[in-house]
Design a protein around this motif. Structure first.
Motif, PDB file in Angstrom:
ATOM      1  N   ASP A 297       0.749   5.746  -0.085  1.00  0.00           N
ATOM      2  CA  ASP A 297      -0.015   6.990   0.045  1.00  0.00           C
ATOM      3  C   ASP A 297       0.335   7.855  -1.164  1.00  0.00           C
ATOM      4  OD1 ASP A 297      -1.507   9.104   0.844  1.00  0.00           O
ATOM      5  OD2 ASP A 297      -0.175   9.729   2.482  1.00  0.00           O
ATOM      6  N   THR A 298      -0.447   7.700  -2.227  1.00  0.00           N
ATOM      7  CA  THR A 298      -0.155   8.383  -3.485  1.00  0.00           C
ATOM      8  C   THR A 298      -1.101   9.568  -3.658  1.00  0.00           C
ATOM      9  OG1 THR A 298       0.484   6.281  -4.479  1.00  0.00           O
ATOM     10  CG2 THR A 298       0.075   8.108  -5.978  1.00  0.00           C
ATOM     11  N   PRO A 299      -0.573  10.802  -3.729  1.00  0.00           N
ATOM     12  CA  PRO A 299      -1.448  11.971  -3.921  1.00  0.00           C
ATOM     13  C   PRO A 299      -2.070  11.972  -5.310  1.00  0.00           C
ATOM     14  CG  PRO A 299       0.854  12.616  -4.063  1.00  0.00           C
ATOM     15  CD  PRO A 299       0.848  11.182  -3.642  1.00  0.00           C
TER      16      PRO A 299
ATOM     17  N   ARG B   8       8.887   1.761  -0.836  1.00  0.00           N
ATOM     18  CA  ARG B   8       8.130   2.948  -0.439  1.00  0.00           C
ATOM     19  C   ARG B   8       9.018   4.188  -0.403  1.00  0.00           C
ATOM     20  NH1 ARG B   8       4.853  -0.351   4.251  1.00  0.00           N
ATOM     21  NH2 ARG B   8       3.029  -0.905   2.986  1.00  0.00           N
TER      22      ARG B   8
ATOM     23  N   THR C 293       0.841  -1.199   0.000  1.00  0.00           N
ATOM     24  CA  THR C 293       0.000   0.000   0.000  1.00  0.00           C
ATOM     25  C   THR C 293       0.880   1.255   0.000  1.00  0.00           C
ATOM     26  OG1 THR C 293      -0.122  -0.071   2.420  1.00  0.00           O
ATOM     27  CG2 THR C 293      -1.878  -1.156   1.172  1.00  0.00           C
TER      28      THR C 293
END
Length: 471
Positions: A34-36, A370, A32
């Protein structure tokens, strides 16, 4: 021959083949992230349509420079760091072929002669052997499949590493070349300035000889001229070092490359934008990091499969006799066929330790993946804001340059008219030259930042190319 003793063999094979549909260990799932939804610094960015050159991976053609295109093509063929990475890529490809070979039966043959005795009364017996052996390990628990999965992921990571090295070297060459062309423009500026200062010195000497101006005006004009000549000379070693760096990048000694000076500067291209999610597919270093996560995930399955028994079907046949004359005869024929289960019952914790190691290695690759994604976001944001701010700076600098040119024209006219001293001329000349050089340096920085942004966006590379290479 009594075949009834093997009446359970088909059952064993049927059960084994049915079990080969499963594989021990976790199936891969992308970690997973955290992609803007968009880059912060993309706001107000002038969007450009994707260029054909970028789509083909030939991003350097955006600068529309034939000499640059030729140099990059030579780099693609002759760079030694690229050749080393390509060799690593071929090693990884060979490992995949080796992993695939484990799925097939192994066949071996042997022949020999020996002498021996079983008792005091038997005497020495000579024995002749000729045999053919076959063994096939059935991948019941998926150990071989997980091993192949790991090798394929490692191969794709190596292919992505090769693409990343190529992109990095291309970026370095293009930056060096663009800086060299900016330095050529700096050289032309200084040469033109030296010519102008020589005319000013001549004018001042004439006025001094006529008794119009003091000797100090002549010395100031001479100081200005010599200082600028020194700056022009200083550029020569800087340009030479850039040329040497380009020579090494294309795989030739510096003595074998000469890049002629040219009057035109490459234009600043419009770089097509992107969204953060596209970086996961466009940057080879991110693709390589994810493939290493895949490989580490598969290695967990290999470690878990070590807890289960290995099933091997083996067969052998041949001839064994005591006389060479009738060695290859039917009565001397021997053969065997059957399955074998092998299971380690005690290993002192070796398998547990290996499983723990593979799980920790997986966590490490996930963290590195990541971090690679975060670093890529940072790089793109940095170059976007750098280009945006420098574009504003270039507009203001152009206004300053226009003003300094006009100021120089006016003060030179005033000096010829005798209304100002030469100290005023020197100050305005220094300011004008400084603004000229600042404008050129700013253009060089913008060109460099554009290259860095293109590279940060992946340079037209796409993760789909890995699927093509792994076929």
């Amino acid at each position: 021959m009594n075949l009834m003793r093997f009446n359970h063999l088909p059952t064993v094979l049927a059960v084994s083949l049915a079990l080969t549909g499963c594989a021990i260990g976790p199936d891969y799932a992308r970690p997973t992230l955290d992609t803007p939804a968009a880059f912060k610094q993309m706001q107000g960015w002038t969007q450009a349509a994707p260029a054909d050159a970028l789509a083909r991976g030939e991003w350097w053609k955006l600068y529309e420079d034939a000499d640059l295109n030729s140099l990059v093509e030579r780099l693609n063929v002759s760079n030694q760091n690229l050749a080393a990475s390509e060799a690593q890529y071929r090693q990884a490809r060979a490992l995949v072929r080796g992993a695939r070979a484990a799925f097939y039966p192994k066949l071996s043959g042997s022949t020999g002669v020996s002498r021996g005795s079983q008792g005091a009364d038997e005497g020495v017996i000579k024995t002749y052997d000729l045999g053919l052996n076959a063994a096939w390990e059935l991948d019941v628990w998926g150990k071989l499949r997980r091993s192949l999965e790991s090798s394929k992921a490692g191969f794709e990571a190596s292919a992505a590493d090769l693409a990343a090295v190529k992109l990095s070297l291309q970026s370095e060459l293009v930056q060096n070349y663009l800086q060299l062309r900016v330095m050529d423009e700096q050289q032309r500026l200084l040469d033109a300035t030296v010519s102008a200062y020589e005319r000013s010195l001549k004018l001042t000497e004439n006025q001094y000889n006529a008794g119009i101006v003091p000797k100090s005006d002549v010395t100031q004009a001479l100081t200005q001229l010599r200082s600028t000549q020194a700056q022009a000379v200083d550029l020569k070693w800087q340009r030479a070092q850039l040329e040497h760096a380009i020579a090494v990048l294309i795989g030739v000694p510096p003595s074998e490359l000469t890049i002629a000076s040219r009057s035109e500067l490459p234009a600043l291209p419009q770089v097509p934008g992107a969204v953060p999610s596209q970086l996961l597919e466009r940057r080879p270093d991110i693709a390589a990091a994810e493939r290493r996560v895949m490989a580490a995930n598969a290695e967990i399955g290999v470690a878990k499969a070590a807890w289960y028994p290995d099933l091997t079907i083996s067969a052998s046949g041949g001839y064994r006799g005591s006389s060479f004359a009738d060695w290859i005869e039917l009565p001397n024929r021997v053969w065997s066929l059957g399955p074998q289960l092998a299971l380690t019952l005690f290993d002192g914790g070796t398998r547990s330790a290996e499983l723990e190691r593979t799980e920790a290695a997986y966590d490490q690759t996930v963290a590195q993946y990541r971090q690679s994604v975060l670093d890529s976001f940072r790089e793109v944001e940095n170059y976007l804001v750098q280009l945006s701010v420098m574009a504003q700076e270039a507009d203001i600098q152009q206004q300053a340059l226009d003003a300094s040119r006009e100021s120089l024209r006016l003060v030179e006219n005033q000096y010829r008219a005798g209304t100002v001293d030469y100290n005023s001329v020197v100050n305005v000349q220094a300011t004008a030259l400084s603004n000229e050089r600042t404008a050129l340096n700013l253009l060089g920085s913008r060109l460099t930042a554009s290259v860095q942004l293109i590279a940060a966006l992946g340079g037209g590379w796409d993760v789909a190319q890995l699927g093509t290479q792994s076929q």
